[in-house]
Design a protein around this motif. Structure first.
Motif, mmCIF file in Angstrom:
data_model
loop_
_atom_site.group_PDB
_atom_site.id
_atom_site.type_symbol
_atom_site.label_atom_id
_atom_site.label_comp_id
_atom_site.label_asym_id
_atom_site.label_seq_id
_atom_site.Cartn_x
_atom_site.Cartn_y
_atom_site.Cartn_z
ATOM 1 N N VAL A 1 56.586 63.560 2.461
ATOM 2 C CA VAL A 1 57.217 64.842 2.152
ATOM 3 C C VAL A 1 58.277 65.182 3.201
ATOM 4 N N THR A 2 57.967 64.930 4.464
ATOM 5 C CA THR A 2 58.912 65.244 5.537
ATOM 6 C C THR A 2 60.155 64.376 5.445
ATOM 7 N N ALA A 3 59.994 63.102 5.085
ATOM 8 C CA ALA A 3 61.148 62.220 4.925
ATOM 9 C C ALA A 3 62.107 62.759 3.875
ATOM 10 N N LYS A 4 61.569 63.271 2.775
ATOM 11 C CA LYS A 4 62.437 63.830 1.734
ATOM 12 C C LYS A 4 63.131 65.095 2.212
ATOM 13 N N ALA A 5 62.411 65.935 2.967
ATOM 14 C CA ALA A 5 63.025 67.148 3.499
ATOM 15 C C ALA A 5 64.170 66.811 4.448
ATOM 16 N N LEU B 1 68.089 67.733 3.687
ATOM 17 C CA LEU B 1 68.839 68.567 4.617
ATOM 18 C C LEU B 1 70.066 67.833 5.148
ATOM 19 N N ASP B 2 69.910 66.557 5.479
ATOM 20 C CA ASP B 2 71.052 65.804 5.993
ATOM 21 C C ASP B 2 72.167 65.728 4.961
ATOM 22 N N ARG B 3 71.818 65.553 3.708
ATOM 23 C CA ARG B 3 72.854 65.497 2.665
ATOM 24 C C ARG B 3 73.503 66.859 2.461
ATOM 25 N N HIS C 1 54.522 57.946 11.868
ATOM 26 C CA HIS C 1 55.145 58.851 10.906
ATOM 27 C C HIS C 1 56.659 58.702 10.912
ATOM 28 N N VAL C 2 57.254 58.563 12.096
ATOM 29 C CA VAL C 2 58.708 58.379 12.152
ATOM 30 C C VAL C 2 59.099 57.023 11.572
ATOM 31 N N LEU C 3 58.365 55.969 11.902
ATOM 32 C CA LEU C 3 58.682 54.648 11.354
ATOM 33 C C LEU C 3 58.551 54.639 9.827
ATOM 34 N N ALA C 4 57.533 55.318 9.311
ATOM 35 C CA ALA C 4 57.371 55.387 7.860
ATOM 36 C C ALA C 4 58.524 56.157 7.222
ATOM 37 N N MET C 5 58.955 57.240 7.860
ATOM 38 C CA MET C 5 60.094 57.991 7.336
ATOM 39 C C MET C 5 61.353 57.141 7.372
ATOM 40 N N ARG C 6 61.549 56.389 8.451
ATOM 41 C CA ARG C 6 62.730 55.532 8.546
ATOM 42 C C ARG C 6 62.749 54.512 7.415
ATOM 43 N N ALA C 7 61.578 53.979 7.070
ATOM 44 C CA ALA C 7 61.513 53.042 5.948
ATOM 45 C C ALA C 7 61.958 53.715 4.649
ATOM 46 N N LEU C 8 61.497 54.928 4.419
ATOM 47 C CA LEU C 8 61.871 55.642 3.195
ATOM 48 C C LEU C 8 63.350 55.987 3.181
ATOM 49 N N TRP C 9 63.944 56.247 4.333
ATOM 50 C CA TRP C 9 65.365 56.589 4.397
ATOM 51 C C TRP C 9 66.273 55.393 4.165
ATOM 52 N N THR C 10 65.796 54.196 4.493
ATOM 53 C CA THR C 10 66.704 53.046 4.563
ATOM 54 C C THR C 10 66.474 51.992 3.491
ATOM 55 N N ARG C 11 65.364 52.030 2.776
ATOM 56 C CA ARG C 11 65.072 50.975 1.807
ATOM 57 C C ARG C 11 65.004 51.550 0.399
ATOM 58 N N VAL D 1 49.310 55.710 8.352
ATOM 59 C CA VAL D 1 50.155 55.865 7.167
ATOM 60 C C VAL D 1 50.118 54.579 6.364
ATOM 61 N N ALA D 2 49.960 54.706 5.063
ATOM 62 C CA ALA D 2 50.030 53.537 4.189
ATOM 63 C C ALA D 2 50.499 53.984 2.813
ATOM 64 N N PHE D 3 51.511 53.307 2.292
ATOM 65 C CA PHE D 3 51.918 53.529 0.904
ATOM 66 C C PHE D 3 52.548 52.251 0.372
ATOM 67 N N GLU D 4 52.352 52.037 -0.937
ATOM 68 C CA GLU D 4 52.884 50.850 -1.594
ATOM 69 C C GLU D 4 54.380 51.014 -1.830
ATOM 70 N N ALA D 5 55.019 49.931 -2.247
ATOM 71 C CA ALA D 5 56.456 49.952 -2.515
ATOM 72 C C ALA D 5 56.802 51.134 -3.411
ATOM 73 N N SER D 6 57.737 51.954 -2.937
ATOM 74 C CA SER D 6 58.024 53.231 -3.599
ATOM 75 C C SER D 6 59.518 53.500 -3.623
ATOM 76 N N TRP D 7 59.933 54.259 -4.623
ATOM 77 C CA TRP D 7 61.282 54.799 -4.681
ATOM 78 C C TRP D 7 61.260 56.207 -4.104
ATOM 79 N N SER D 8 62.246 56.508 -3.314
ATOM 80 C CA SER D 8 62.357 57.868 -2.774
ATOM 81 C C SER D 8 63.812 58.164 -2.470
ATOM 82 N N TRP D 9 64.381 59.046 -3.258
ATOM 83 C CA TRP D 9 65.726 59.548 -3.027
ATOM 84 C C TRP D 9 65.669 61.074 -2.945
ATOM 85 N N PRO D 10 66.647 61.725 -2.308
ATOM 86 C CA PRO D 10 67.886 61.150 -1.786
ATOM 87 C C PRO D 10 67.655 60.396 -0.481
ATOM 88 N N LYS D 11 68.647 59.574 -0.136
ATOM 89 C CA LYS D 11 68.695 58.968 1.185
ATOM 90 C C LYS D 11 69.616 59.819 2.057
#
Length: 274
Positions: free
Chosen positions: A94-98, A102-104, A140-150, A160-170
């Motif tokens: 959730v924080t990665a999406k926030a 905000l960055d966008r 938590h930061v490493l997991a967020m970085r993964a969601l931001w960049t992949r 933290v553990a989650f399977e291959a996921s889509w998450s936008w925006p980047k």
């Protein structure tokens, strides 16, 4: 030298979007706001200020993402950041999406300042194992970085553990992550691994710490990262000292107060140091 501003934004202070607009108009480079989700009334943890009682702004802090989104809508150039966010106390997906949203909205002007926290009772309310909070914040930061960049992000760690996921925006680009805290091998190893800079509160010990941080970065195969002293009450001598160390940005503290107190101080800072 670039100068930023930080204020404990609360429901009783000058509104953060108004502060951002006024700081930008005066030529300040950044605005940072802190985070505390709640402050348990009965606490064993001593206040970090050294005071007998905790200042009330700790219990009245605005949500940083909502506050900075409002600031993004009324500014064009000033960088907006958290100083600091507590990632161990936040669900990372959730924080990665926030952060990305905000960055966008801010056009790539967001900086994520993070810390480990000092209030054990606050952390307990989020289920944080206190002695493991640094490791949890890192994951938590490493997991967020993964969601931001992949495009298809996955993560498997201790917390933290989650399977291959889509998450936008980047985010629009790489979100700078500045780590706050006192100098030490654990902090500097984390900065060298996944951070983009060190955000020390105050200036004590920075000169002696710089070679240690530089070696940690070199050991990780990367260049020295920026150091951004945070919450500084400025003097010309202090800012000159920072400049002599090669520091390019300092974040100045203004009180958690209304416009009638904050704006004259911004004027004083601008006329004296910008």
């Amino acid at each position: 030298m670039r100068l930023g501003i930080t204020m404990f934004a609360t429901d009783r202070t000058m509104e953060p979007h108004a502060l951002a607009r006024e700081a930008e108009a005066r030529g300040f480079s950044s605005l940072y706001v802190p985070e505390h989700t709640h402050v348990p009334v009965s606490r064993k943890t001593a206040p970090p200020t050294g005071a007998e009682t905790l200042p009330e702004e700790y219990a009245r802090t605005l949500d940083p993402f909502v506050a900075l989104a409002a600031a993004a809508m009324v500014t064009e150039r000033i960088r907006l950041g958290t100083g600091v966010l507590l990632p161990a106390q936040r669900e990372p997906i959730v924080t990665a999406k926030a952060v990305a949203t905000l960055d966008r909205l801010a056009g790539g002007r967001f900086t994520l300042g993070v810390g480990y926290g000092w209030n054990a009772e606050e952390g307990a309310g989020h289920g944080v194992p206190w002695k493991r909070r640094r490791a949890m914040a890192r994951e938590h930061v490493l997991a967020m970085r993964a969601l931001w960049t992949r495009d298809e992000a996955s993560f498997k760690g201790e917390f933290v553990a989650f399977e291959a996921s889509w998450s936008w925006p980047k985010p629009t680009g790489r979100v700078p992550v500045l780590l706050g805290g006192a100098p030490g091998p654990t902090l500097f190893a984390h900065i060298a691994e996944y951070g983009d800079g060190w955000m020390p509160i105050g200036g004590a010990g920075i000169r002696e710490a710089l070679p240690v941080l530089r070696r940690a970065c070199e050991d990780a195969g990367r260049a020295m990262v920026p150091v951004v002293p945070f919450g500084t009450v400025p003097t010309r001598g202090k800012l000159g000292y920072y400049a002599s160390l090669g520091i390019e940005e300092v974040v100045l503290r203004v009180p958690a107060d209304g416009r009638d107190v904050v704006l004259p101080l911004l004027d004083d800072y601008a006329s004296a140091y910008l």
